[in-house]
Write a protein that holds these residues in place. Structure first.
Motif, PDB file in Angstrom:
ATOM      1  N   ALA A  85       0.882  -1.421   0.291  1.00 53.79           N
ATOM      2  CA  ALA A  85      -0.148  -0.040   0.088  1.00 53.79           C
ATOM      3  C   ALA A  85       0.739   1.342  -0.392  1.00 53.79           C
ATOM      4  O   ALA A  85       1.895   1.353   0.572  1.00 53.79           O
ATOM      5  CB  ALA A  85      -0.646  -0.294   1.311  1.00 53.79           C
ATOM      6  N   LEU A  86       0.656   2.256  -0.524  1.00 57.14           N
ATOM      7  CA  LEU A  86       1.063   2.900  -0.702  1.00 57.14           C
ATOM      8  C   LEU A  86       0.605   4.497   0.543  1.00 57.14           C
ATOM      9  O   LEU A  86      -0.557   5.653   0.242  1.00 57.14           O
ATOM     10  CB  LEU A  86       1.141   4.483  -2.096  1.00 57.14           C
ATOM     11  CG  LEU A  86       1.769   3.929  -3.217  1.00 57.14           C
ATOM     12  CD1 LEU A  86       1.579   4.103  -4.262  1.00 57.14           C
ATOM     13  CD2 LEU A  86       3.486   3.424  -3.107  1.00 57.14           C
ATOM     14  N   SER A  87       1.468   3.976   1.062  1.00 59.28           N
ATOM     15  CA  SER A  87       0.393   4.439   2.638  1.00 59.28           C
ATOM     16  C   SER A  87       1.979   4.255   4.294  1.00 59.28           C
ATOM     17  O   SER A  87       3.070   4.019   4.465  1.00 59.28           O
ATOM     18  CB  SER A  87      -0.774   3.688   2.873  1.00 59.28           C
ATOM     19  OG  SER A  87      -0.223   2.981   4.144  1.00 59.28           O
ATOM     20  N   HIS A 121       2.273  -2.279   4.699  1.00 60.69           N
ATOM     21  CA  HIS A 121       2.332  -4.174   4.800  1.00 60.69           C
ATOM     22  C   HIS A 121       0.937  -3.865   5.072  1.00 60.69           C
ATOM     23  O   HIS A 121       0.286  -5.483   5.342  1.00 60.69           O
ATOM     24  CB  HIS A 121       3.348  -4.400   5.125  1.00 60.69           C
ATOM     25  CG  HIS A 121       4.725  -4.856   5.197  1.00 60.69           C
ATOM     26  ND1 HIS A 121       4.763  -4.549   4.041  1.00 60.69           N
ATOM     27  CD2 HIS A 121       5.351  -3.984   5.612  1.00 60.69           C
ATOM     28  CE1 HIS A 121       6.589  -4.369   3.861  1.00 60.69           C
ATOM     29  NE2 HIS A 121       6.716  -3.485   5.210  1.00 60.69           N
ATOM     30  N   ARG A 122      -0.142  -3.208   5.125  1.00 65.83           N
ATOM     31  CA  ARG A 122      -1.607  -3.187   5.343  1.00 65.83           C
ATOM     32  C   ARG A 122      -2.356  -2.459   4.112  1.00 65.83           C
ATOM     33  O   ARG A 122      -2.815  -1.973   3.845  1.00 65.83           O
ATOM     34  CB  ARG A 122      -1.733  -2.411   6.240  1.00 65.83           C
ATOM     35  CG  ARG A 122      -3.333  -3.054   7.191  1.00 65.83           C
ATOM     36  CD  ARG A 122      -3.510  -1.520   8.191  1.00 65.83           C
ATOM     37  NE  ARG A 122      -4.727  -0.485   8.139  1.00 65.83           N
ATOM     38  CZ  ARG A 122      -4.936   0.475   8.660  1.00 65.83           C
ATOM     39  NH1 ARG A 122      -4.139   0.329   9.941  1.00 65.83           N
ATOM     40  NH2 ARG A 122      -5.444   1.452   7.962  1.00 65.83           N
ATOM     41  N   PRO A 123      -2.729  -4.189   2.892  1.00 65.21           N
ATOM     42  CA  PRO A 123      -3.342  -3.912   1.958  1.00 65.21           C
ATOM     43  C   PRO A 123      -4.564  -3.301   1.989  1.00 65.21           C
ATOM     44  O   PRO A 123      -5.716  -3.459   3.416  1.00 65.21           O
ATOM     45  CB  PRO A 123      -3.593  -5.069   1.477  1.00 65.21           C
ATOM     46  CG  PRO A 123      -3.172  -6.543   2.574  1.00 65.21           C
ATOM     47  CD  PRO A 123      -2.509  -5.512   3.512  1.00 65.21           C
ATOM     48  N   GLY A 124      -4.997  -1.925   1.155  1.00 65.56           N
ATOM     49  CA  GLY A 124      -5.987  -1.024   1.264  1.00 65.56           C
ATOM     50  C   GLY A 124      -6.275  -0.089   2.365  1.00 65.56           C
ATOM     51  O   GLY A 124      -6.621   0.238   2.334  1.00 65.56           O
ATOM     52  N   SER A 125      -5.053   0.374   2.615  1.00 64.53           N
ATOM     53  CA  SER A 125      -4.689   1.786   3.494  1.00 64.53           C
ATOM     54  C   SER A 125      -4.286   2.503   2.832  1.00 64.53           C
ATOM     55  O   SER A 125      -4.066   2.618   2.038  1.00 64.53           O
ATOM     56  CB  SER A 125      -3.678   1.310   4.442  1.00 64.53           C
ATOM     57  OG  SER A 125      -2.376   0.983   3.905  1.00 64.53           O
ATOM     58  N   ARG A 126      -5.052   4.010   3.508  1.00 62.23           N
ATOM     59  CA  ARG A 126      -4.712   4.806   2.812  1.00 62.23           C
ATOM     60  C   ARG A 126      -4.023   6.082   3.704  1.00 62.23           C
ATOM     61  O   ARG A 126      -4.176   5.899   5.000  1.00 62.23           O
ATOM     62  CB  ARG A 126      -6.273   5.862   2.456  1.00 62.23           C
ATOM     63  CG  ARG A 126      -6.581   5.086   1.101  1.00 62.23           C
ATOM     64  CD  ARG A 126      -7.948   5.997   1.284  1.00 62.23           C
ATOM     65  NE  ARG A 126      -9.064   5.425   1.731  1.00 62.23           N
ATOM     66  CZ  ARG A 126      -9.801   6.968   2.450  1.00 62.23           C
ATOM     67  NH1 ARG A 126      -8.974   8.091   1.830  1.00 62.23           N
ATOM     68  NH2 ARG A 126     -10.440   7.190   3.130  1.00 62.23           N
ATOM     69  N   SER A 127      -2.972   7.074   2.723  1.00 62.18           N
ATOM     70  CA  SER A 127      -2.754   7.986   3.791  1.00 62.18           C
ATOM     71  C   SER A 127      -2.727   9.251   2.964  1.00 62.18           C
ATOM     72  O   SER A 127      -3.148   9.463   2.381  1.00 62.18           O
ATOM     73  CB  SER A 127      -1.131   8.062   4.664  1.00 62.18           C
ATOM     74  OG  SER A 127      -1.502   6.545   5.445  1.00 62.18           O
ATOM     75  N   TRP A 128      -2.124   9.919   3.550  1.00 60.86           N
ATOM     76  CA  TRP A 128      -1.629  11.853   3.184  1.00 60.86           C
ATOM     77  C   TRP A 128      -2.605  12.215   2.466  1.00 60.86           C
ATOM     78  O   TRP A 128      -2.577  12.478   1.256  1.00 60.86           O
ATOM     79  CB  TRP A 128      -0.538  11.300   1.907  1.00 60.86           C
ATOM     80  CG  TRP A 128       0.784  10.593   3.167  1.00 60.86           C
ATOM     81  CD1 TRP A 128       1.221  10.819   3.913  1.00 60.86           C
ATOM     82  CD2 TRP A 128       1.813   9.546   2.048  1.00 60.86           C
ATOM     83  NE1 TRP A 128       2.001   9.668   4.715  1.00 60.86           N
ATOM     84  CE2 TRP A 128       2.009   8.785   3.968  1.00 60.86           C
ATOM     85  CE3 TRP A 128       1.275   8.833   1.125  1.00 60.86           C
ATOM     86  CZ2 TRP A 128       3.410   7.760   3.588  1.00 60.86           C
ATOM     87  CZ3 TRP A 128       2.014   7.476   1.341  1.00 60.86           C
ATOM     88  CH2 TRP A 128       3.220   6.938   2.257  1.00 60.86           C
ATOM     89  N   ALA A 129      -4.141  12.136   2.067  1.00 62.75           N
ATOM     90  CA  ALA A 129      -5.362  12.201   1.946  1.00 62.75           C
ATOM     91  C   ALA A 129      -5.500  11.758   0.576  1.00 62.75           C
ATOM     92  O   ALA A 129      -6.414  12.519  -0.128  1.00 62.75           O
ATOM     93  CB  ALA A 129      -4.867  14.176   1.500  1.00 62.75           C
TER      94      ALA A 129
END
Length: 274
Positions: free
Chosen positions: A112-114, A118-126
């Motif tokens: 994940a680009l977050s 290593h947590r699939p589907g995770s989101r960060s940075w708006a």
């Protein structure tokens, strides 16, 4: 404009590796005759890939049904390594098609680009929805060389996410410790902050290092209009600094007179020192 029926690159000989990236444009409901219709574009994508014969093809924005169409139509020569952006690997995919005649796949990975890669589907940075990267470590049968190939698609809305994602990709490449090609719809033009962040980690724009530019530097988002030299090149193949780049191209080919996508494909022929 190049002949739409003539490949820009064609088959390459070892030790050269032909990297190609294409945002295939997610399928949306359209009339069959609309330039954006997947039923209209599908055969043009297949014709483009099978005529150019990339060693490594990266794709973005592929819905599962589109990936299935491409896997079936491209045939057994290319091995698909595709993952959706959802927590369980479903949904819109990015990934790779790898030439089985040249490459053995030793490892498949996704991040994940977050802040929690290593947590699939995770989101960060708006980000508006999850973004991710899909990789394969491959061994070139012709040379014995191992290298990493990565396909990704940076966020369209958040400059912060694009910059932090690029920094994460650079760390991933550095930690893997192998030559690498990182292919993406970067959603930001060549030379902008995400590209510079990657360059700071030794992952550089193949276009600027090429011995030969096969085409003019067209923008890569013509959106079914005539491509223009000097428009933003937001798609690209980036390689580790140990690569020699023989030639690069932005494809404005229209097999059968049909645009394969709203994006243009980007090609780079590279080799890494043994």
């Amino acid at each position: 404009m190049p002949d739409d029926d003539r490949p820009l690159i064609g088959e390459v000989q070892p030790p050269d590796v032909h990297c190609m990236t294409l945002n295939v444009r997610r399928r949306v409901p359209r009339p069959a005759a609309h330039p954006d219709s997947w039923s209209r574009r599908r055969d043009a994508v297949v014709a483009l890939v099978t005529s150019e014969v990339p060693t490594v093809l990266a794709v973005q924005e592929a819905l599962p049904a589109q990936s299935a169409d491409l896997t079936a139509a491209l045939g057994s020569r290319w091995e698909p390594v595709l993952v959706g952006r959802g927590a369980r690997g479903g949904g819109e995919q990015v990934g790779l098609f790898l030439d089985r005649e040249r490459l053995d796949v030793e490892e498949r990975r996704s991040w994940a680009l977050s802040r929690t890669p290593h947590r699939p589907g995770s989101r960060s940075w708006a980000t508006s929805f999850p973004r991710h990267a899909v990789a394969a470590v491959v061994r070139d049968r012709a040379t014995g060389r191992r290298f990493t190939t990565i396909a990704t698609h940076l966020d369209v809305l958040s400059p912060w996410a694009r910059l932090r994602s690029a920094a994460l990709l650079g760390r991933i490449v550095r930690e893997r410790g192998l030559p690498a090609a990182v292919m993406a719809d970067w959603n930001s033009p060549a030379g902008s902050a995400p590209w510079r962040a990657l360059a700071d980690t030794g992952v550089v724009d193949s276009w600027s290092r090429a011995s030969r530019q096969v085409t003019e530097p067209f923008g890569t988002y013509p959106h079914y209009r005539e491509p223009r030299v000097g428009d933003r090149r937001i798609d690209g193949v980036l390689v580790t600094a140990d690569a020699t780049v023989d030639r690069v191209a932005v494809s404005v080919r229209r097999p059968g007179g049909v645009w394969p996508s709203d994006h243009a494909a980007v090609h780079a022929v590279v080799r890494w020192a043994s």
